[in-house]
Design a protein around this motif. Structure first.
Motif, PDB file in Angstrom:
ATOM      1  N   GLU A 201       0.320  -1.093  -0.090  1.00  0.00           N
ATOM      2  CA  GLU A 201      -0.221  -0.103   0.452  1.00  0.00           C
ATOM      3  C   GLU A 201       1.557   1.810   0.184  1.00  0.00           C
ATOM      4  O   GLU A 201       0.184   2.403  -0.739  1.00  0.00           O
ATOM      5  CB  GLU A 201      -0.681  -0.298   1.026  1.00  0.00           C
ATOM      6  CG  GLU A 201      -2.236   1.011   1.724  1.00  0.00           C
ATOM      7  CD  GLU A 201      -2.545   1.440   0.546  1.00  0.00           C
ATOM      8  OE1 GLU A 201      -3.120   0.440  -0.354  1.00  0.00           O
ATOM      9  OE2 GLU A 201      -3.396   2.558   0.405  1.00  0.00           O
ATOM     10  N   LEU A 202       1.918   0.953   0.924  1.00  0.00           N
ATOM     11  CA  LEU A 202       2.906   2.176   0.813  1.00  0.00           C
ATOM     12  C   LEU A 202       3.417   2.590  -0.768  1.00  0.00           C
ATOM     13  O   LEU A 202       3.828   3.673  -1.159  1.00  0.00           O
ATOM     14  CB  LEU A 202       4.094   2.076   1.920  1.00  0.00           C
ATOM     15  CG  LEU A 202       4.959   3.158   1.913  1.00  0.00           C
ATOM     16  CD1 LEU A 202       3.836   4.159   2.304  1.00  0.00           C
ATOM     17  CD2 LEU A 202       5.942   2.568   3.312  1.00  0.00           C
ATOM     18  N   ALA A 203       4.343   1.367  -1.482  1.00  0.00           N
ATOM     19  CA  ALA A 203       4.181   1.682  -2.318  1.00  0.00           C
ATOM     20  C   ALA A 203       3.256   2.710  -3.175  1.00  0.00           C
ATOM     21  O   ALA A 203       4.112   2.991  -4.738  1.00  0.00           O
ATOM     22  CB  ALA A 203       4.906  -0.027  -3.355  1.00  0.00           C
ATOM     23  N   ASP A 204       2.481   1.592  -3.181  1.00  0.00           N
ATOM     24  CA  ASP A 204       0.781   2.318  -4.402  1.00  0.00           C
ATOM     25  C   ASP A 204       1.233   3.980  -3.628  1.00  0.00           C
ATOM     26  O   ASP A 204       0.856   4.616  -4.680  1.00  0.00           O
ATOM     27  CB  ASP A 204      -0.042   1.954  -3.472  1.00  0.00           C
ATOM     28  CG  ASP A 204      -0.724   1.689  -5.084  1.00  0.00           C
ATOM     29  OD1 ASP A 204      -0.170   1.491  -5.803  1.00  0.00           O
ATOM     30  OD2 ASP A 204      -2.617   1.855  -4.850  1.00  0.00           O
ATOM     31  N   ARG A 205       1.072   4.106  -2.646  1.00  0.00           N
ATOM     32  CA  ARG A 205       1.118   6.362  -1.874  1.00  0.00           C
ATOM     33  C   ARG A 205       2.326   6.449  -2.842  1.00  0.00           C
ATOM     34  O   ARG A 205       2.037   7.860  -3.091  1.00  0.00           O
ATOM     35  CB  ARG A 205       0.786   5.756  -0.871  1.00  0.00           C
ATOM     36  CG  ARG A 205      -0.078   4.869  -0.106  1.00  0.00           C
ATOM     37  CD  ARG A 205      -1.131   5.844   0.411  1.00  0.00           C
ATOM     38  NE  ARG A 205      -2.278   5.727   0.439  1.00  0.00           N
ATOM     39  CZ  ARG A 205      -2.911   5.892   1.628  1.00  0.00           C
ATOM     40  NH1 ARG A 205      -2.139   7.125   2.257  1.00  0.00           N
ATOM     41  NH2 ARG A 205      -3.459   5.853   2.009  1.00  0.00           N
ATOM     42  N   ILE A 206       3.640   6.076  -2.542  1.00  0.00           N
ATOM     43  CA  ILE A 206       5.381   6.429  -3.344  1.00  0.00           C
ATOM     44  C   ILE A 206       4.666   7.177  -4.776  1.00  0.00           C
ATOM     45  O   ILE A 206       4.678   8.206  -4.579  1.00  0.00           O
ATOM     46  CB  ILE A 206       5.762   5.680  -2.900  1.00  0.00           C
ATOM     47  CG1 ILE A 206       6.303   5.406  -1.405  1.00  0.00           C
ATOM     48  CG2 ILE A 206       7.064   5.785  -3.257  1.00  0.00           C
ATOM     49  CD1 ILE A 206       7.106   4.569  -0.880  1.00  0.00           C
TER      50      ILE A 206
END
Ligand code: PEP
Ligand code: MN
Length: 389
Positions: A379-384
């Motif tokens: 999910e964090l990769a997506d936010r990045i």
């Protein structure tokens, strides 16, 4: 090692060194160190130079560095755990490559992240503090907390087995990295390469100096100065622009793009106030460093139940601030440094499944800092990807 190098290494390691274990038996330490020095380095100068070419591209704004894994690797890590961490790193890299349209350079906190700096020398039970599997055992047993240098040999073997697994698997070049904290271990793996006459740290491709061991006159920074590896240095909110510039000049004396990575871990509430002056002052030195954000270590807190934790939203907020600062200054947000695992742990709050304070006890396995689980990491990769302009 040629004698001019051994003299320089001895001089450097004669400086004061923070966070070294109180080894109880100097004779045992000497024999372990002598044995370790006979073992082949874990990584090769060719592999290190390959990563250096990639960090140069990152520093020039043409790629993004994604570094992460366990806070503290342990000797009992299973093949599944290692494969899960490496696979999570590569999945995150794929998400960012696809979403941001930039090549991503994945670097694992893997095959050597066994030594931990600690704020206190005793733990909550009054026992000598756990300093990572390379020094003592996490078990709350006074005998097992006595630092034992033989653990450095086990660390070497575990790192070797981890690397063999990675090289034999479908992971391609997952380069390795860890905090170059334990100087007796790092010293044993130094290698001079006759091909270019330079000195390399042979324990990992990328080595960094932690927030607690970056004293300007200390041994850790001085050792990093000698190495030809890409090196990092963690910078907390107390770092002055002058000191950041001093690190840039000392650790990148020849102005080589991507030689130095400045890993900023300011905290979500301070990143926007503290980072701009550092970026501007380092830019004024003319050095092209990699600016990296570690959004984990400035956002650690203790839950009501006593678990060390971090909230997913604070991690995202610090990253957003980091990208915002670089957008405003026209500089490249070069990378992210994270603690995560492929395992379904419950160590960080929030994220897709909304881990709660009471949920932390479900599966809290870290022997040191809380990690994002695979779902939170992806999910964090997506936010990045949404933070790139
Ligand atoms: C770490 O990366 O686990 C760590 C101890 O970080 P820092 O040096 O930034 O506190
Ligand atoms: Mn940590």
């Amino acid at each position: 090692m040629p004698s001019e190098w051994s003299e320089r290494v001895a001089a450097v390691l004669g400086r004061p060194a923070a966070q070294q274990p109180p080894w109880p038996d100097a004779g045992r330490l000497r024999s372990v160190s002598a044995f370790l020095a006979t073992l082949p380095p874990l990584v090769t100068p060719d592999e290190i130079r390959a990563l250096r070419r990639q960090t140069a591209r990152v520093a020039q704004g043409e790629a993004f560095l994604l570094q992460g894994g366990d806070c503290a690797e342990t000797f009992d890590a299973t093949r599944e755990h290692i494969a899960g961490n490496a696979a999570t790193l590569l999945r995150m890299a794929a998400v960012v490559t696809e979403g941001a349209g930039l090549p991503v350079v994945p670097v694992g906190r893997l095959a050597g992240q066994y030594a931990k700096p600690r704020s206190d020398s005793v733990d909550g039970l009054g026992l000598p503090v756990y300093r990572g599997d390379i020094v003592n055992a996490a078990a709350p047993d006074p005998r097992q907390r006595v630092p034992d240098p033989v653990r450095m040999i086990e660390a070497y073997r575990t790192a070797r087995a981890t690397l063999d697994q990675l090289r034999g698997g479908r992971f391609g070049a997952v380069h390795t990295s860890h905090e170059a904290l334990l100087l007796d271990y790092e010293r044993a793996q130094l290698m001079a390469d006759p091909a270019d006459g330079r000195l390399y740290g042979g324990s990992a491709h990328f080595l960094w100096i932690g927030e607690r061991t970056r004293q300007p006159d200390g041994a850790h920074v001085a050792l990093a100065e000698l190495l030809a590896n890409p090196v990092g240095i963690k910078l907390g909110p107390g770092t002055t622009p002058e000191l950041a510039a001093e690190y840039a000049e000392r650790l990148d004396p020849h102005g080589e793009p991507g030689r130095l990575t400045l890993i900023c871990r300011m905290g979500s509430d301070r990143v926007c106030d503290t980072l701009p002056a550092l970026v501007e002052r380092v830019a004024a030195t003319g050095r092209q460093v990699v600016w990296m954000c570690d959004p984990m270590h400035g956002n650690t807190r203790v839950s009501a139940m006593g678990y060390k934790t971090r909230h997913f939203d604070d991690v995202v907020e610090e990253l957003a601030g980091f990208f915002e600062v670089h957008r405003a200054l026209g500089t490249h947000p070069g990378g992210v440094h994270l603690e995560f695992t492929g395992d379904r742990v419950t160590e960080c709050l929030g994220g897709p499944r909304g881990v709660t304070e009471t949920g932390l006890s479900g599966r809290y396995e870290s022997t040191c800092d809380p990690r994002l689980n695979a779902e939170q990491a992806l999910e964090l990769a997506d936010r990045i990807t949404t933070l790139f302009p």
